[in-house]
Design a protein around this motif. Structure first.
Motif, PDB file in Angstrom:
ATOM      1  N   LEU A 124       0.787  -0.973   0.077  1.00 53.05           N
ATOM      2  CA  LEU A 124      -0.177  -0.136  -0.093  1.00 53.05           C
ATOM      3  C   LEU A 124       0.911   1.190   0.022  1.00 53.05           C
ATOM      4  CD1 LEU A 124      -2.971   1.107   0.051  1.00 53.05           C
ATOM      5  CD2 LEU A 124      -2.735   1.105   2.612  1.00 53.05           C
ATOM      6  N   LEU A 125       1.961   1.326   0.617  1.00 54.91           N
ATOM      7  CA  LEU A 125       2.747   2.576   0.893  1.00 54.91           C
ATOM      8  C   LEU A 125       3.484   2.713  -0.546  1.00 54.91           C
ATOM      9  CD1 LEU A 125       4.243   4.556   2.342  1.00 54.91           C
ATOM     10  CD2 LEU A 125       5.965   2.835   3.140  1.00 54.91           C
ATOM     11  N   VAL A 126       4.152   1.552  -1.338  1.00 51.96           N
ATOM     12  CA  VAL A 126       4.522   1.717  -2.492  1.00 51.96           C
ATOM     13  C   VAL A 126       3.549   2.099  -3.607  1.00 51.96           C
ATOM     14  CG1 VAL A 126       5.598   0.527  -4.490  1.00 51.96           C
ATOM     15  CG2 VAL A 126       6.317   0.175  -2.042  1.00 51.96           C
ATOM     16  N   SER A 127       2.242   1.544  -3.539  1.00 52.57           N
ATOM     17  CA  SER A 127       1.200   2.127  -4.628  1.00 52.57           C
ATOM     18  C   SER A 127       0.902   3.747  -4.388  1.00 52.57           C
ATOM     19  CB  SER A 127      -0.014   1.370  -4.165  1.00 52.57           C
ATOM     20  OG  SER A 127       0.180  -0.070  -4.292  1.00 52.57           O
ATOM     21  N   VAL A 128       0.608   4.083  -3.093  1.00 54.95           N
ATOM     22  CA  VAL A 128       0.627   5.260  -2.803  1.00 54.95           C
ATOM     23  C   VAL A 128       1.617   6.526  -3.513  1.00 54.95           C
ATOM     24  CG1 VAL A 128       0.251   7.327  -1.157  1.00 54.95           C
ATOM     25  CG2 VAL A 128      -1.006   5.264  -0.913  1.00 54.95           C
ATOM     26  N   PHE A 129       2.821   5.818  -3.025  1.00 53.70           N
ATOM     27  CA  PHE A 129       3.919   6.625  -3.727  1.00 53.70           C
ATOM     28  C   PHE A 129       4.142   6.744  -4.954  1.00 53.70           C
ATOM     29  CE2 PHE A 129       8.615   6.762  -5.134  1.00 53.70           C
ATOM     30  CZ  PHE A 129       8.933   7.850  -4.639  1.00 53.70           C
ATOM     31  N   LEU A 130       3.626   5.824  -5.709  1.00 55.56           N
ATOM     32  CA  LEU A 130       3.677   5.773  -7.339  1.00 55.56           C
ATOM     33  C   LEU A 130       2.743   6.516  -7.822  1.00 55.56           C
ATOM     34  CD1 LEU A 130       4.805   1.866  -8.027  1.00 55.56           C
ATOM     35  CD2 LEU A 130       6.125   3.970  -8.085  1.00 55.56           C
ATOM     36  N   PHE A 131       1.338   6.530  -7.177  1.00 56.77           N
ATOM     37  CA  PHE A 131       0.191   7.255  -7.569  1.00 56.77           C
ATOM     38  C   PHE A 131       0.519   8.758  -7.603  1.00 56.77           C
ATOM     39  CE2 PHE A 131      -3.800   9.373  -7.061  1.00 56.77           C
ATOM     40  CZ  PHE A 131      -4.601   8.835  -7.933  1.00 56.77           C
ATOM     41  N   VAL A 132       1.137   9.212  -6.280  1.00 60.35           N
ATOM     42  CA  VAL A 132       1.629  10.722  -6.167  1.00 60.35           C
ATOM     43  C   VAL A 132       2.390  11.192  -7.349  1.00 60.35           C
ATOM     44  CG1 VAL A 132       2.269  12.186  -4.602  1.00 60.35           C
ATOM     45  CG2 VAL A 132       0.871  10.446  -3.788  1.00 60.35           C
ATOM     46  N   LEU A 133       3.564  10.351  -7.250  1.00 62.31           N
ATOM     47  CA  LEU A 133       4.506  10.602  -8.461  1.00 62.31           C
ATOM     48  C   LEU A 133       4.194  10.715 -10.007  1.00 62.31           C
ATOM     49  CD1 LEU A 133       7.828  11.008  -8.440  1.00 62.31           C
ATOM     50  CD2 LEU A 133       8.041   8.313  -8.918  1.00 62.31           C
ATOM     51  N   VAL A 134       3.228   9.526 -10.182  1.00 62.03           N
ATOM     52  CA  VAL A 134       2.987   9.577 -11.772  1.00 62.03           C
ATOM     53  C   VAL A 134       1.811  10.542 -11.943  1.00 62.03           C
ATOM     54  CG1 VAL A 134       1.886   8.076 -13.260  1.00 62.03           C
ATOM     55  CG2 VAL A 134       3.340   6.945 -11.873  1.00 62.03           C
ATOM     56  N   GLY A 135       1.226  10.946 -10.789  1.00 63.67           N
ATOM     57  CA  GLY A 135       0.165  12.031 -11.019  1.00 63.67           C
ATOM     58  C   GLY A 135       0.541  13.579 -10.923  1.00 63.67           C
ATOM     59  N   GLY A 136       1.820  13.532 -11.205  1.00 66.97           N
ATOM     60  CA  GLY A 136       2.460  14.987 -11.009  1.00 66.97           C
ATOM     61  C   GLY A 136       3.121  15.578  -9.793  1.00 66.97           C
ATOM     62  N   ALA A 137       2.842  14.908  -8.632  1.00 73.30           N
ATOM     63  CA  ALA A 137       3.150  15.407  -7.353  1.00 73.30           C
ATOM     64  C   ALA A 137       2.675  16.983  -7.213  1.00 73.30           C
ATOM     65  CB  ALA A 137       4.785  15.302  -7.327  1.00 73.30           C
ATOM     66  N   ASN A 138       1.646  16.954  -7.363  1.00 70.26           N
ATOM     67  CA  ASN A 138       0.904  18.080  -7.050  1.00 70.26           C
ATOM     68  C   ASN A 138       0.747  18.291  -5.591  1.00 70.26           C
ATOM     69  OD1 ASN A 138       0.249  18.924  -9.676  1.00 70.26           O
ATOM     70  ND2 ASN A 138      -1.672  17.475  -9.742  1.00 70.26           N
ATOM     71  N   PRO A 139       0.909  19.662  -5.124  1.00 72.51           N
ATOM     72  CA  PRO A 139       1.055  19.795  -3.678  1.00 72.51           C
ATOM     73  C   PRO A 139      -0.279  19.205  -2.740  1.00 72.51           C
ATOM     74  CG  PRO A 139       1.410  21.826  -4.644  1.00 72.51           C
ATOM     75  CD  PRO A 139       1.097  20.925  -5.942  1.00 72.51           C
ATOM     76  N   PRO A 140      -1.601  19.306  -3.021  1.00 71.78           N
ATOM     77  CA  PRO A 140      -2.591  18.596  -2.517  1.00 71.78           C
ATOM     78  C   PRO A 140      -2.392  17.025  -2.530  1.00 71.78           C
ATOM     79  CG  PRO A 140      -3.569  20.157  -4.054  1.00 71.78           C
ATOM     80  CD  PRO A 140      -2.034  20.059  -4.380  1.00 71.78           C
ATOM     81  N   ALA A 141      -2.050  16.396  -3.401  1.00 70.70           N
ATOM     82  CA  ALA A 141      -1.625  15.189  -3.666  1.00 70.70           C
ATOM     83  C   ALA A 141      -0.491  14.548  -2.770  1.00 70.70           C
ATOM     84  CB  ALA A 141      -1.327  14.377  -5.022  1.00 70.70           C
ATOM     85  N   VAL A 142       0.841  15.591  -2.558  1.00 68.87           N
ATOM     86  CA  VAL A 142       1.786  15.201  -1.746  1.00 68.87           C
ATOM     87  C   VAL A 142       1.347  15.357  -0.509  1.00 68.87           C
ATOM     88  CG1 VAL A 142       4.041  16.062  -1.109  1.00 68.87           C
ATOM     89  CG2 VAL A 142       3.370  16.091  -3.795  1.00 68.87           C
ATOM     90  N   ARG A 143       0.649  16.332   0.118  1.00 68.26           N
ATOM     91  CA  ARG A 143       0.431  16.479   1.419  1.00 68.26           C
ATOM     92  C   ARG A 143      -0.622  15.178   1.726  1.00 68.26           C
ATOM     93  NH1 ARG A 143      -0.773  21.904   0.155  1.00 68.26           N
ATOM     94  NH2 ARG A 143      -3.062  21.415  -0.351  1.00 68.26           N
ATOM     95  N   ALA A 144      -1.611  14.523   1.142  1.00 71.37           N
ATOM     96  CA  ALA A 144      -2.185  13.514   1.435  1.00 71.37           C
ATOM     97  C   ALA A 144      -1.123  12.213   1.343  1.00 71.37           C
ATOM     98  CB  ALA A 144      -3.528  13.232   0.446  1.00 71.37           C
ATOM     99  N   GLY A 145      -0.504  12.249   0.330  1.00 72.57           N
ATOM    100  CA  GLY A 145       0.373  10.954   0.394  1.00 72.57           C
ATOM    101  C   GLY A 145       1.498  11.185   1.488  1.00 72.57           C
TER     102      GLY A 145
END
Length: 293
Positions: free
Chosen positions: A225-246
């Protein structure tokens, strides 16, 4: 005796994080501000000066031709034929008859030619005083996208399929149709079109549901789950809102992996510290305030 040691330990931790905050604030704000200002003051003081700046468009255009406005996250500035680091926020004012969104939009890397000035006045009396200088640039249609435009498969496909998928999966909001963006903004649903904290939580929930159906549990489940969240945030462009949730989800899962489980509130506080250490400018972001307030 034990109570005194606890108070001393708390004071030491407080002083430590205060020192870290000052050091990171200097690195993330003061150093960048100094570099940008040193490049700006090297520009010649002549009335007909023409400047060239490169960076990434940080927001959608507002207004329309010939008075379009935007925001650039600048990276470098050309002075006397040489490029200098220029990490600054630049307000753009573009004139001309051609719609600027046809040339470039949010998320695109662009090269601009115009007159660069220091932004002395705040946009309104309600603006927060920022500890760094912002600039403004008047551009007369000299706006060029430095990356090639994507291929089209038809207007309907680009508007209703390609644009939303590129925004949700890759964080490329430049592919979104302007009319769709305006409609969602009026309805207060714009956050559904881009990768944000909501999408990170939904992605984590889907992965967790799949792992439960596959009967994966324990540390193996948390690691996947941790790796999946990291990859999703990274592939999604690492927008600040996504980074905060990640970061919040990552700290919570990491604590469980190390067999040091912590409450959700403590994970939220630690994620705020980690975010401010990594990017001190987030302290002045309204999105950050809404996330952690």
């Amino acid at each position: 005796m034990r109570g005194r040691r606890r108070r001393t330990a708390r004071q030491v931790v407080l002083l430590f994080w205060t020192a870290v905050g000052f050091c990171e604030g200097r690195r993330g704000i003061a150093v960048s501000e100094t570099a940008a200002w040193n490049a700006f003051v090297q520009l010649p003081s002549v009335p007909d000066r023409v400047d060239r700046v490169e960076g990434v468009l940080a927001d959608f255009w507002s207004g329309s031709a010939p008075r379009a406005r935007g925001l650039l996250r600048a990276e470098r500035l050309q002075v006397a034929g040489r490029w200098h680091p220029f990490p600054a926020e630049v307000f753009l004012f573009v004139s001309g008859t051609l719609p600027v969104e046809r040339r470039a939009d949010r998320g695109d890397r662009v090269s601009l030619v115009g007159r660069l000035k220091r932004e002395d006045l705040p946009a309104s009396s309600r603006d927060v005083a920022l500890p760094w200088t912002r600039y403004r640039m008047s551009v007369k249609s000299a706006l060029h996208r430095t990356l090639p435009a994507s291929r089209s498969r038809g207007e309907w496909f680009d508007r209703n399929v390609r644009g939303p998928l590129a925004a949700l999966l890759l964080g490329r909001t430049a592919e979104l149709d302007r009319g769709m963006v305006a409609r969602y903004r009026r309805g207060g649903l714009y956050h559904l079109l881009v990768v944000s904290g909501l999408h990170v939580a939904l992605a984590a929930g889907l992965v967790l549901g799949g792992l439960r159906r596959a009967r994966v549990a324990g540390k193996r489940r948390d690691a996947i789950l941790l790796v999946s969240v990291f990859l999703f945030v990274l592939v999604g462009g690492a927008n600040p809102p996504a980074v905060r949730a990640g970061i919040v989800i990552g700290i919570f899962l990491a604590a469980r992996l190390f067999e040091r489980p912590i409450p959700a509130a403590q994970a939220l506080g630690l994620s705020a510290l980690a975010l401010f250490v990594a990017d001190p400018r987030q302290v002045y972001s309204i999105g950050t305030v809404l996330t952690f307030a």
